[in-house]
Design a protein around this motif. Sequence first.
Motif, PDB file in Angstrom:
ATOM      1  N   ILE A  37       0.811  -1.219   0.000  1.00  0.00           N
ATOM      2  CA  ILE A  37       0.000   0.000   0.000  1.00  0.00           C
ATOM      3  C   ILE A  37       0.841   1.264   0.000  1.00  0.00           C
ATOM      4  CG2 ILE A  37      -1.722   1.306   1.304  1.00  0.00           C
ATOM      5  CD1 ILE A  37      -2.738  -1.402   2.366  1.00  0.00           C
ATOM      6  N   GLU A  38       1.922   1.279   0.775  1.00  0.00           N
ATOM      7  CA  GLU A  38       2.670   2.513   0.962  1.00  0.00           C
ATOM      8  C   GLU A  38       4.173   2.236   0.972  1.00  0.00           C
ATOM      9  OE1 GLU A  38       2.997   6.096   4.281  1.00  0.00           O
ATOM     10  OE2 GLU A  38       1.445   4.588   4.454  1.00  0.00           O
ATOM     11  N   THR A  39       4.929   3.183   0.433  1.00  0.00           N
ATOM     12  CA  THR A  39       6.382   3.132   0.477  1.00  0.00           C
ATOM     13  C   THR A  39       6.914   4.552   0.569  1.00  0.00           C
ATOM     14  OG1 THR A  39       8.358   2.160  -0.543  1.00  0.00           O
ATOM     15  CG2 THR A  39       6.763   3.184  -2.029  1.00  0.00           C
ATOM     16  N   LYS A  40       8.203   4.685   0.675  1.00  0.00           N
ATOM     17  CA  LYS A  40       8.816   6.006   0.754  1.00  0.00           C
ATOM     18  C   LYS A  40       9.921   6.081  -0.300  1.00  0.00           C
ATOM     19  CE  LYS A  40       9.217   7.755   4.771  1.00  0.00           C
ATOM     20  NZ  LYS A  40       9.616   8.059   6.142  1.00  0.00           N
ATOM     21  N   ILE A  41       9.799   7.030  -1.220  1.00  0.00           N
ATOM     22  CA  ILE A  41      10.815   7.268  -2.243  1.00  0.00           C
ATOM     23  C   ILE A  41      11.813   8.261  -1.668  1.00  0.00           C
ATOM     24  CG2 ILE A  41      11.251   8.175  -4.556  1.00  0.00           C
ATOM     25  CD1 ILE A  41       8.317   7.310  -5.225  1.00  0.00           C
ATOM     26  N   VAL A  55       5.605   8.120 -12.026  1.00  0.00           N
ATOM     27  CA  VAL A  55       5.387   6.687 -11.874  1.00  0.00           C
ATOM     28  C   VAL A  55       4.734   6.216 -13.155  1.00  0.00           C
ATOM     29  CG1 VAL A  55       4.208   4.877 -10.569  1.00  0.00           C
ATOM     30  CG2 VAL A  55       5.185   6.854  -9.374  1.00  0.00           C
ATOM     31  N   ILE A  56       5.305   5.162 -13.744  1.00  0.00           N
ATOM     32  CA  ILE A  56       4.881   4.682 -15.060  1.00  0.00           C
ATOM     33  C   ILE A  56       4.683   3.178 -14.985  1.00  0.00           C
ATOM     34  CG2 ILE A  56       5.577   4.517 -17.492  1.00  0.00           C
ATOM     35  CD1 ILE A  56       7.547   6.906 -16.713  1.00  0.00           C
ATOM     36  N   ALA A  78       6.477  10.314   0.565  1.00  0.00           N
ATOM     37  CA  ALA A  78       5.571   9.210   0.865  1.00  0.00           C
ATOM     38  C   ALA A  78       4.755   8.906  -0.388  1.00  0.00           C
ATOM     39  CB  ALA A  78       4.660   9.569   2.025  1.00  0.00           C
ATOM     40  N   PHE A  79       4.680   7.641  -0.751  1.00  0.00           N
ATOM     41  CA  PHE A  79       3.926   7.236  -1.935  1.00  0.00           C
ATOM     42  C   PHE A  79       2.913   6.185  -1.514  1.00  0.00           C
ATOM     43  CE2 PHE A  79       3.364   4.432  -5.671  1.00  0.00           C
ATOM     44  CZ  PHE A  79       2.756   5.331  -6.502  1.00  0.00           C
ATOM     45  N   LYS A  80       1.633   6.574  -1.552  1.00  0.00           N
ATOM     46  CA  LYS A  80       0.529   5.653  -1.264  1.00  0.00           C
ATOM     47  C   LYS A  80      -0.202   5.393  -2.570  1.00  0.00           C
ATOM     48  CE  LYS A  80      -0.347   7.259   3.395  1.00  0.00           C
ATOM     49  NZ  LYS A  80      -1.345   7.788   4.334  1.00  0.00           N
ATOM     50  N   HIS A  81      -0.566   4.173  -2.765  1.00  0.00           N
ATOM     51  CA  HIS A  81      -1.317   3.880  -3.980  1.00  0.00           C
ATOM     52  C   HIS A  81      -2.637   3.227  -3.588  1.00  0.00           C
ATOM     53  CE1 HIS A  81      -1.520  -0.469  -4.523  1.00  0.00           C
ATOM     54  NE2 HIS A  81      -0.409  -0.512  -3.810  1.00  0.00           N
ATOM     55  N   ASN A  82      -3.643   3.542  -4.340  1.00  0.00           N
ATOM     56  CA  ASN A  82      -4.926   2.879  -4.159  1.00  0.00           C
ATOM     57  C   ASN A  82      -5.515   2.471  -5.502  1.00  0.00           C
ATOM     58  OD1 ASN A  82      -5.470   5.412  -5.045  1.00  0.00           O
ATOM     59  ND2 ASN A  82      -6.802   5.998  -3.359  1.00  0.00           N
ATOM     60  N   ILE A  83      -4.748   2.721  -6.570  1.00  0.00           N
ATOM     61  CA  ILE A  83      -5.254   2.380  -7.902  1.00  0.00           C
ATOM     62  C   ILE A  83      -4.334   1.423  -8.651  1.00  0.00           C
ATOM     63  CG2 ILE A  83      -6.523   4.545  -8.197  1.00  0.00           C
ATOM     64  CD1 ILE A  83      -4.137   5.489  -9.952  1.00  0.00           C
ATOM     65  N   VAL A 106       4.543  -3.894  -6.837  1.00  0.00           N
ATOM     66  CA  VAL A 106       3.380  -3.850  -5.964  1.00  0.00           C
ATOM     67  C   VAL A 106       2.891  -5.281  -5.808  1.00  0.00           C
ATOM     68  CG1 VAL A 106       1.001  -3.028  -5.695  1.00  0.00           C
ATOM     69  CG2 VAL A 106       2.728  -1.526  -6.701  1.00  0.00           C
ATOM     70  N   LYS A 107       2.754  -5.727  -4.541  1.00  0.00           N
ATOM     71  CA  LYS A 107       2.276  -7.093  -4.270  1.00  0.00           C
ATOM     72  C   LYS A 107       0.782  -7.186  -4.463  1.00  0.00           C
ATOM     73  CE  LYS A 107       5.622  -8.401  -0.765  1.00  0.00           C
ATOM     74  NZ  LYS A 107       5.736  -8.897   0.595  1.00  0.00           N
TER      75      LYS A 107
END
Length: 107
Positions: A37-41, A55-56, A78-83, A106-107
């Motif tokens: 769900i979340e990581t840190k670049i 992000v590609i 902080a990079f959160k993804h929900n899509i 992404v798992k």
Amino acid sequence: MAKKKLLCTLLLATTFMCAQKNKTIKELGLKYNPFRIETKISFKSIRTQAVTLSVIDILGKSILIDKIIAHKGMNNIAFKHNILSPGMYLYAIETSKEVLSKRFVVK
């Protein structure tokens, strides 16, 4: 012949060293890779400057393009993804003179 090889080696070494000096972004990485769900670049900037985070997906479709101000020293985003579906993606930090990119999963 040996002089030509020595000259070519010296020229390549000098070019490489000059290219390394001009880099303004270093140490691009992620805190968690793979992640769910979340990581840190994170990256290090040698000066305060405008950068673009991209992000590609693996097919080349842009998922995120975000312009930010990087400060001198370590920067964390902080990079959160929900899509994002599970899979491999590329992320990049771009300045006016260079682009650094890596991949994440992404798992």
